[in-house]
Design an enzyme around this catalytic site. Structure first.
Site, PDB file in Angstrom:
ATOM      1  N   HIS A   1     -56.301  22.724  24.807  1.00 55.51           N
ATOM      2  CA  HIS A   1     -56.754  22.055  26.030  1.00 55.51           C
ATOM      3  C   HIS A   1     -57.422  20.726  25.785  1.00 55.51           C
ATOM      4  O   HIS A   1     -57.813  20.036  26.729  1.00 55.51           O
ATOM      5  CB  HIS A   1     -57.747  22.953  26.778  1.00 55.51           C
ATOM      6  CG  HIS A   1     -59.079  23.057  26.089  1.00 55.51           C
ATOM      7  ND1 HIS A   1     -59.301  23.932  25.052  1.00 55.51           N
ATOM      8  CD2 HIS A   1     -60.237  22.397  26.273  1.00 55.51           C
ATOM      9  CE1 HIS A   1     -60.549  23.800  24.632  1.00 55.51           C
ATOM     10  NE2 HIS A   1     -61.141  22.867  25.355  1.00 55.51           N
TER      11      HIS A   1
HETATM   12  C1  UD1 Z   1     -63.998  21.106  29.596  1.00 52.41           C
HETATM   13  C2  UD1 Z   1     -64.957  20.455  28.610  1.00 52.41           C
HETATM   14  C3  UD1 Z   1     -64.583  20.831  27.192  1.00 52.41           C
HETATM   15  C4  UD1 Z   1     -64.485  22.325  27.044  1.00 52.41           C
HETATM   16  C5  UD1 Z   1     -63.550  22.891  28.094  1.00 52.41           C
HETATM   17  C6  UD1 Z   1     -63.555  24.393  28.049  1.00 52.41           C
HETATM   18  C7  UD1 Z   1     -65.860  18.296  29.269  1.00 52.41           C
HETATM   19  C8  UD1 Z   1     -65.709  16.829  29.173  1.00 52.41           C
HETATM   20  N1  UD1 Z   1     -64.879  19.014  28.713  1.00 52.41           N
HETATM   21  O1  UD1 Z   1     -62.698  20.589  29.343  1.00 52.41           O
HETATM   22  O2  UD1 Z   1     -65.579  20.347  26.304  1.00 52.41           O
HETATM   23  O3  UD1 Z   1     -63.991  22.601  25.761  1.00 52.41           O
HETATM   24  O4  UD1 Z   1     -63.997  22.499  29.398  1.00 52.41           O
HETATM   25  O5  UD1 Z   1     -62.412  24.893  28.698  1.00 52.41           O
HETATM   26  O6  UD1 Z   1     -66.807  18.797  29.822  1.00 52.41           O
HETATM   27  N2  UD1 Z   1     -58.924  22.484  36.071  1.00 52.41           N
HETATM   28  C9  UD1 Z   1     -58.504  23.430  36.951  1.00 52.41           C
HETATM   29  N3  UD1 Z   1     -59.321  24.482  37.231  1.00 52.41           N
HETATM   30  C10 UD1 Z   1     -60.550  24.617  36.675  1.00 52.41           C
HETATM   31  C11 UD1 Z   1     -60.969  23.639  35.779  1.00 52.41           C
HETATM   32  C12 UD1 Z   1     -60.159  22.582  35.473  1.00 52.41           C
HETATM   33  O7  UD1 Z   1     -57.387  23.347  37.494  1.00 52.41           O
HETATM   34  O8  UD1 Z   1     -61.233  25.589  36.965  1.00 52.41           O
HETATM   35  C13 UD1 Z   1     -58.032  21.349  35.735  1.00 52.41           C
HETATM   36  C14 UD1 Z   1     -58.280  20.160  36.637  1.00 52.41           C
HETATM   37  O9  UD1 Z   1     -57.062  19.519  36.811  1.00 52.41           O
HETATM   38  C15 UD1 Z   1     -59.162  19.274  35.769  1.00 52.41           C
HETATM   39  C16 UD1 Z   1     -58.643  19.566  34.361  1.00 52.41           C
HETATM   40  O10 UD1 Z   1     -58.281  20.941  34.400  1.00 52.41           O
HETATM   41  O11 UD1 Z   1     -59.061  17.930  36.117  1.00 52.41           O
HETATM   42  C17 UD1 Z   1     -59.636  19.346  33.267  1.00 52.41           C
HETATM   43  O12 UD1 Z   1     -60.847  20.039  33.540  1.00 52.41           O
HETATM   44  P1  UD1 Z   1     -62.254  19.470  32.968  1.00 52.41           P
HETATM   45  O13 UD1 Z   1     -63.348  20.377  33.371  1.00 52.41           O
HETATM   46  O14 UD1 Z   1     -62.373  18.026  33.282  1.00 52.41           O
HETATM   47  O15 UD1 Z   1     -62.057  19.500  31.412  1.00 52.41           O
HETATM   48  P2  UD1 Z   1     -61.570  20.661  30.467  1.00 52.41           P
HETATM   49  O16 UD1 Z   1     -60.312  20.200  29.808  1.00 52.41           O
HETATM   50  O17 UD1 Z   1     -61.577  21.958  31.164  1.00 52.41           O
HETATM   51  N1  UDP Z   2     -60.653  32.209  26.478  1.00 53.57           N
HETATM   52  C1  UDP Z   2     -60.295  33.135  27.439  1.00 53.57           C
HETATM   53  N2  UDP Z   2     -59.047  33.059  27.974  1.00 53.57           N
HETATM   54  C2  UDP Z   2     -58.143  32.138  27.587  1.00 53.57           C
HETATM   55  C3  UDP Z   2     -58.526  31.194  26.600  1.00 53.57           C
HETATM   56  C4  UDP Z   2     -59.792  31.256  26.069  1.00 53.57           C
HETATM   57  O1  UDP Z   2     -61.091  34.008  27.781  1.00 53.57           O
HETATM   58  O2  UDP Z   2     -57.027  32.136  28.109  1.00 53.57           O
HETATM   59  C5  UDP Z   2     -62.022  32.253  25.936  1.00 53.57           C
HETATM   60  C6  UDP Z   2     -62.129  32.328  24.438  1.00 53.57           C
HETATM   61  O3  UDP Z   2     -62.158  33.670  24.027  1.00 53.57           O
HETATM   62  C7  UDP Z   2     -63.441  31.601  24.147  1.00 53.57           C
HETATM   63  C8  UDP Z   2     -63.554  30.611  25.277  1.00 53.57           C
HETATM   64  O4  UDP Z   2     -62.648  31.027  26.288  1.00 53.57           O
HETATM   65  O5  UDP Z   2     -64.547  32.477  24.255  1.00 53.57           O
HETATM   66  C9  UDP Z   2     -63.185  29.248  24.775  1.00 53.57           C
HETATM   67  O6  UDP Z   2     -63.057  28.380  25.840  1.00 53.57           O
HETATM   68  P1  UDP Z   2     -62.266  27.025  25.730  1.00 53.57           P
HETATM   69  O7  UDP Z   2     -61.254  27.113  24.663  1.00 53.57           O
HETATM   70  O8  UDP Z   2     -61.817  26.719  27.104  1.00 53.57           O
HETATM   71  O9  UDP Z   2     -63.427  25.992  25.380  1.00 53.57           O
HETATM   72  P2  UDP Z   2     -64.142  25.517  24.039  1.00 53.57           P
HETATM   73  O10 UDP Z   2     -64.617  26.697  23.278  1.00 53.57           O
HETATM   74  O11 UDP Z   2     -63.164  24.673  23.280  1.00 53.57           O
HETATM   75  O12 UDP Z   2     -65.252  24.672  24.551  1.00 53.57           O
END
Ligand code: UD1
Ligand code: UDP
Length: 368
Positions: free
Chosen positions: A218
């Site tokens: 992601h």
């Molecule tokens: C965010 C965090 C990242 C973390 C990740 C965990 C920041 C800058 N990034 O990244 O550090 O590792 O979360 O997963 O804070 N979206 C949905 N539904 C949701 C959330 C997001 O559809 O519930 C889609 C939207 O199009 C959004 C995109 O995902 O624009 C990115 O979401 P965003 O929260 O900006 O960043 P993540 O990639 O989730």
């Molecule tokens: N995770 C989950 N379902 C998924 C992918 C990840 O429950 O489909 C969990 C995973 O076990 C971990 C957390 O989400 O605990 C990690 O989140 P993510 O990879 O979104 O963020 P990051 O750790 O990189 O900030």
């Protein structure tokens, strides 16, 4: 301002206006994304047991499969859901400020490096709360990574810092942060071990291929550009195993935007709930990921990991040879690295245990 107190969380069409109780809450914990809900769950339960604690959820992650399922499975609820539905730091901060200016909690806890954590930390300082940073001191030493910039900023303004390992403490000392620093271990250990024990029944409906690999992806650096996604497609098509891929919405959206179809050995599924994900992780031969949390869980559950990045903040997992880096721009076959890592012997967990209880004790000492 409209706030959504705990018992109305699931009724978005019927929000209640509520008065923020002043001078009643001593400690506020801020969370806004999937990994924060997971990692903070045990600590939040313990803090709730002490009273005078509130969990504020920013709503950065808002889809049911990125949010509600985790609150349900981990058995915690936000006391206030700000429903920001954005990752924009200014908007998150503004919404939190309105709230914190009313509540004025003496202590605020933030976790890690997301935009919600950064906005929460900035807001905490603005209202004069004492700021505690959990998972302090992680560094990948690449300032192009947005999370790296967030961590450095949060660490620099925190009053108390809880690095998970000695190495993270050392990284803080490079930045001359040495006061009020306590190595705590990582909260992920207890929550993932506890739930991995009950995750088995969540795999029953799966007809999983033998010897499958698990994939999560992601990160902005991997999924925002067409070229990187093309590289991912190419590397995955050279792998001889089936690959189960619970897809993050950011990745799903970008694959659709660029019209990229993943190869037939990749089984794309919706983002998994935590129990389902732990089942997939426990039973896979190896996990490929760019997630911080998944690198940690992989070593705790003794699954070999290939991190699809050129850097990691989880140095301990690399040093213990449970994890190896493979940035997508590499031209040699990913499959060679996978075959090598399938032989990995994972013996040590670098992240401690009973971390939530120890952290509670520490927080009680600080706040008394
Ligand atoms: C965010 C965090 C990242 C973390 C990740 C965990 C920041 C800058 N990034 O990244 O550090 O590792 O979360 O997963 O804070 N979206 C949905 N539904 C949701 C959330 C997001 O559809 O519930 C889609 C939207 O199009 C959004 C995109 O995902 O624009 C990115 O979401 P965003 O929260 O900006 O960043 P993540 O990639 O989730
Ligand atoms: N995770 C989950 N379902 C998924 C992918 C990840 O429950 O489909 C969990 C995973 O076990 C971990 C957390 O989400 O605990 C990690 O989140 P993510 O990879 O979104 O963020 P990051 O750790 O990189 O900030």
């Amino acid at each position: 301002m409209i706030l959504y107190p705990r018992n109305t969380m699931k009724t978005p069409n019927n929000p209640l206006k509520m008065q923020v109780e002043k001078n009643v809450i001593d400690i506020v914990t801020i969370a806004g994304t999937r990994p924060e809900i997971i990692k903070l769950a045990d600590l939040v339960q313990l803090l709730d047991g002490q009273g005078n604690h509130a969990l504020i959820y920013t709503g950065q992650h808002y889809s049911d499969n990125m949010k509600s399922i985790f609150f349900d499975e981990l058995k915690i609820k936000p006391d206030y859901d700000l429903r920001c539905d954005t990752s924009d730091v200014a908007t998150l901060k503004e919404n939190m400020l309105k709230f914190l200016q009313e509540m004025r909690p003496p202590y605020i806890l933030v976790y890690g490096d997301t935009n919600s954590s950064l906005a929460g930390a900035l807001a905490a300082k603005e209202v004069g709360s004492t700021l505690v940073h959990i998972e302090a001191g992680l560094r990948c030493f690449d300032l192009n990574v947005p999370e790296e910039r967030a961590r450095i900023k949060i660490d620099s303004i925190s009053d108390y810092l809880f690095p998970p390992t000695e190495l993270a403490r050392t990284f803080l000392s490079y930045e001359e942060i040495e006061k009020n620093v306590t190595v705590t271990g990582n909260l992920v250990v207890d929550v993932c071990r506890r739930l991995a024990k009950v995750a088995d029944e969540y795999g029953r409906h799966y007809d999983l291929p033998d010897n499958y690999l698990l994939l999560t992806m992601h990160r902005q650096e991997n999924v925002d550009e067409r070229d990187r996604l093309e590289m991912l497609r190419k590397h995955l098509s050279g792998i001889d195993h089936k690959i189960v891929f619970p897809i993050h919405p950011r990745t799903k959206n970008n694959l659709a935007r660029y019209g990229i179809t993943l190869p037939p050995n990749v089984i794309v599924i919706e983002p998994a709930g935590y129990l389902e994900f732990l089942y997939l992780l426990k039973n896979c031969r190896l996990v490929m990921t760019d997630s911080g949390g998944v690198q940690e869980e992989a070593i705790v559950l003794k699954r070999p990991c290939v991190t699809l990045r050129h850097v990691s903040e989880r140095w301990e997992t690399l040093l213990l040879k449970a994890n190896v880096l493979f940035p997508l721009y590499r031209r040699d076959p990913l499959s060679n690295v996978i075959e090598m890592m399938l032989e990995a012997k994972i013996e040590r967990n670098p992240y401690g245990e009973n971390v939530a209880e120890k952290m509670l004790h520490l927080i009680m000492q600080i706040t008394q």
